[in-house]
Motif scaffolding. Structure first.
Motif, short mmCIF file in Angstrom:
data_model
loop_
_atom_site.label_atom_id
_atom_site.label_comp_id
_atom_site.label_asym_id
_atom_site.label_seq_id
_atom_site.Cartn_x
_atom_site.Cartn_y
_atom_site.Cartn_z
N ILE A 112 -9.72 50.84 20.47
CA ILE A 112 -10.45 50.08 21.49
C ILE A 112 -11.49 49.19 20.82
CG2 ILE A 112 -12.16 50.33 23.34
CD1 ILE A 112 -10.40 52.72 24.31
N ILE A 113 -11.41 47.88 21.12
CA ILE A 113 -12.34 46.92 20.53
C ILE A 113 -13.01 46.16 21.68
CG2 ILE A 113 -12.59 44.89 19.05
CD1 ILE A 113 -10.02 45.77 17.60
N ASN A 114 -14.24 46.57 22.00
CA ASN A 114 -14.95 45.90 23.09
C ASN A 114 -16.02 44.93 22.59
OD1 ASN A 114 -13.49 47.42 24.92
ND2 ASN A 114 -15.13 48.91 25.26
N ASP A 115 -16.37 45.07 21.33
CA ASP A 115 -17.60 44.40 20.86
C ASP A 115 -17.35 43.20 19.96
OD1 ASP A 115 -16.49 45.80 18.81
OD2 ASP A 115 -18.32 46.80 18.16
N GLN A 116 -16.19 42.58 20.08
CA GLN A 116 -15.88 41.40 19.27
C GLN A 116 -15.57 40.22 20.19
OE1 GLN A 116 -14.01 43.58 15.32
NE2 GLN A 116 -12.63 42.38 16.61
N ARG A 117 -16.47 39.98 21.17
CA ARG A 117 -16.23 38.93 22.16
C ARG A 117 -14.87 39.14 22.84
NH1 ARG A 117 -19.77 34.91 22.12
NH2 ARG A 117 -18.39 33.57 23.32
N THR A 118 -14.45 40.37 22.95
CA THR A 118 -13.17 40.69 23.58
C THR A 118 -13.21 40.27 25.05
OG1 THR A 118 -13.15 42.60 22.13
CG2 THR A 118 -11.50 42.55 23.90
N GLN A 119 -12.13 39.64 25.51
CA GLN A 119 -12.05 39.28 26.93
C GLN A 119 -12.15 40.55 27.78
OE1 GLN A 119 -8.48 36.90 27.53
NE2 GLN A 119 -9.01 35.69 25.72
N GLU A 120 -12.86 40.42 28.89
CA GLU A 120 -13.18 41.59 29.69
C GLU A 120 -11.96 42.38 30.16
OE1 GLU A 120 -16.69 40.91 31.62
OE2 GLU A 120 -16.60 42.70 32.90
N LYS A 121 -10.89 41.65 30.46
CA LYS A 121 -9.70 42.36 30.96
C LYS A 121 -9.08 43.27 29.90
CE LYS A 121 -6.83 38.28 30.26
NZ LYS A 121 -6.02 37.23 30.85
N PHE A 122 -9.49 43.11 28.64
CA PHE A 122 -8.96 43.98 27.59
C PHE A 122 -9.96 45.05 27.15
CE2 PHE A 122 -6.62 39.90 27.01
CZ PHE A 122 -5.36 40.38 27.36
N HIS A 123 -11.11 45.10 27.85
CA HIS A 123 -12.10 46.12 27.51
C HIS A 123 -11.55 47.51 27.80
CE1 HIS A 123 -16.13 43.74 27.32
NE2 HIS A 123 -15.17 43.21 26.59
N ASN A 124 -11.88 48.44 26.91
CA ASN A 124 -11.45 49.84 27.05
C ASN A 124 -9.94 50.00 27.13
OD1 ASN A 124 -14.14 50.81 27.05
ND2 ASN A 124 -14.34 50.07 29.15
N ASN A 145 -6.08 32.97 22.29
CA ASN A 145 -4.84 33.62 21.84
C ASN A 145 -5.08 35.00 21.25
OD1 ASN A 145 -3.35 31.41 22.54
ND2 ASN A 145 -3.20 30.57 20.48
N ILE A 146 -6.23 35.19 20.63
CA ILE A 146 -6.49 36.51 20.06
C ILE A 146 -7.32 37.37 21.00
CG2 ILE A 146 -6.05 36.08 17.62
CD1 ILE A 146 -8.89 35.38 17.26
N ARG A 147 -7.31 36.97 22.26
CA ARG A 147 -7.93 37.76 23.33
C ARG A 147 -9.43 37.89 23.17
NH1 ARG A 147 -3.09 42.27 24.39
NH2 ARG A 147 -1.50 40.71 24.81
N GLY A 164 -11.95 39.43 19.13
CA GLY A 164 -10.92 39.70 20.13
C GLY A 164 -10.21 41.03 19.95
N GLN A 165 -9.43 41.36 20.96
CA GLN A 165 -8.67 42.62 20.91
C GLN A 165 -7.66 42.60 19.75
OE1 GLN A 165 -5.52 43.40 23.68
NE2 GLN A 165 -6.25 45.47 24.16
N LEU A 166 -7.15 41.41 19.41
CA LEU A 166 -6.18 41.33 18.31
C LEU A 166 -6.86 41.35 16.94
CD1 LEU A 166 -3.37 38.94 19.62
CD2 LEU A 166 -3.76 41.36 20.08
N ASP A 167 -8.20 41.25 16.93
CA ASP A 167 -8.96 41.58 15.71
C ASP A 167 -8.62 40.66 14.54
OD1 ASP A 167 -10.82 43.23 14.40
OD2 ASP A 167 -9.25 44.53 13.59
N MET A 168 -8.69 39.36 14.79
CA MET A 168 -8.37 38.41 13.71
C MET A 168 -9.48 37.39 13.53
SD MET A 168 -4.42 37.52 14.49
CE MET A 168 -3.25 38.81 14.85
#
Lengths: 294, 153
Positions: free
Chosen positions: B120-132, A258-260, A204-208
């Protein structure tokens, strides 16, 4: 006199165990925050649940602590008496479904498994279990649906349906008080490793990763929530936040949300592997199904 | 006469836009040296009042989730996961605070739980709305830094 000496010896041993540096550190982790301002034991129907057990040598923890210990007194009390435990609404549904005939074969669960209090004893404690025919481990929900579709000629239940939650709560209850004991050797080894990799992988974006909260920081407050060890011995569990009972895989999904991160699907290989691994981190804790959490 | 005025005005606007966007440092262009980032990410000094809001907002910095901060004692529920930030300006210089906010793992090591607010973290199953997208913008990070600099004991 003999009795006195025995008692003395026991107390000494108990004290020695208690003051090992590591255990003291673990206790401080949650005790310090006023958690035990209202000390309580989890005793249900005169049976004491093991909510704190010494961890095995290869555990990342020194003490395994049930999620029950991390909750506030009000929430903890709700689990002490089945009349106060809202999950029992689903347990009753599950009990009824147990003997309800469904599907083309004219069978109910009871047709083959008879009295659940006998036949299902210990089942919850040992899941996920290796399934030779499928060549992979099965969560209890998979097993229920296998029975329904392959032996009863009935439709599969949805993972998060009231029927499935009722059935897994009812079956799980038959193991309440028994120690979690999942098999992780043999063909399970590879799945256990897969679950472990997922546990330590940042997402996730929160990187956890799971470990960042539930291994490194349990006992501490994260805003208004107290982080637990993420033990799963009470699932399916009634969660006040959900206002209903829910599956473990639902809980996994919530954490990832929660961790996006995009969660895996309920019943996916990933979540089944993670369930196996997390269960193994709680070997020896009592099954509390159906537990009450915040 | 009139055409010339228009020309000058347009030129000014064009130059202004170019200058402002050129000054924002893109997430992959941040220069970190010895665990410090010297240059403002937005090209400007932050606003401490705005920073205080970003700090407290659950939807933005959500810093209180992990850090206690006596300056915001009117807000309920301060977390315990990270150290309290009272007096943080006495302990860290501005370029260090900026480095920690940009990418905490480069300062505290790979085990840190602290999110990287400008990566920017796109490659950790990040939800699309948070890409880039970074968790906070360059401007929000500068505002938080300006706010943190007011936390002295």
């Amino acid at each position: 006199m003999m009795k006195l000496m025995m008692a003395g010896a026991f107390a000494t041993v108990a004290a020695a165990v208690f003051v090992t540096a590591a255990a003291a550190q673990d206790s401080a982790n949650i005790g310090e925050q006023g958690l035990q301002t209202e000390p309580m034991e989890l005793v249900i129907d005169d049976e004491k649940m093991m909510t704190r057990v010494k961890a095995p040598a290869d555990s990342p923890f020194t003490e395994l602590i049930s999620g029950w210990e991390f909750r506030n007194p009000g929430t903890r009390k709700m689990e002490l008496d089945d009349f106060d435990n809202p999950a029992f609404i689903w347990v009753e549904q599950g009990e009824e479904l147990w003997s309800t005939v469904d599907g083309t074969e004219g069978k109910s669960c009871a047709t083959c498994h008879e009295d659940a209090s006998d036949s299902m004893k210990g089942v919850r404690a040992a899941f996920p279990k290796w399934d030779e025919a499928k060549g992979k481990p099965q969560a209890m929900e998979h097993q229920v649906n296998e029975c329904r579709t392959e032996r009863m000629g009935a439709d599969a239940w949805k993972w998060e349906s009231d029927q499935m939650l009722g059935m897994t709560a009812y079956v799980g209850l038959q193991s309440r008080g028994m120690p979690v004991q999942v098999e992780i050797d043999g063909p399970m080894q590879e799945w256990w490793q897969r679950g472990k990799d997922l546990y330590y992988q940042r997402v996730g974006q929160l990187d956890m990763s799971c470990a960042n909260c539930h291994e490194d920081n349990y006992g501490k407050m994260i805003r208004a929530d107290r982080l637990s060890q993420g033990q799963i011995n009470g699932f399916p569990t009634y969660r006040l936040k959900w206002q209903k009972i829910g599956s473990l895989h639902r809980r996994f999904k919530g954490c990832m949300q929660n961790i996006r991160a995009v969660g895996y699907k309920r019943g996916s290989d990933e979540f089944t592997a993670l369930e196996l691994y997390v269960a193994s981190r709680g070997q020896g804790l009592s099954v509390e199904t159906p537990a009450v959490r915040q | 006469m009139i055409p010339r005025m228009v020309w000058i005005a347009s030129a000014c606007i064009a130059a202004g836009v170019t200058a402002a966007s050129a000054e924002v440092v893109a997430p992959d262009k941040v220069m970190m040296e010895d665990m410090t980032v010297g240059k403002s990410l937005s090209g400007q000094a932050g606003n401490p009042d705005e920073g205080r809001k970003v700090f407290a907002s659950r939807k933005l910095g959500n810093c209180l989730a992990c850090h206690a901060n006596a300056d915001l004692k009117n807000e309920l529920f301060h977390g315990q996961v990270g150290p309290p930030l009272d007096g943080v300006a006495d302990r860290w210089e501005e370029p260090q605070l900026r480095a920690i906010l940009v990418d905490s793992k480069k300062v505290f090591g790979g085990q840190s739980i602290m999110p990287s607010f400008y990566r920017i973290i796109n490659d950790q199953r990040t939800q699309e709305k948070f890409h880039n997208k970074t968790i906070l913008t360059a401007e929000q990070i500068e505002d938080i830094i300006a706010y943190l600099k007011t936390l002295k004991e």
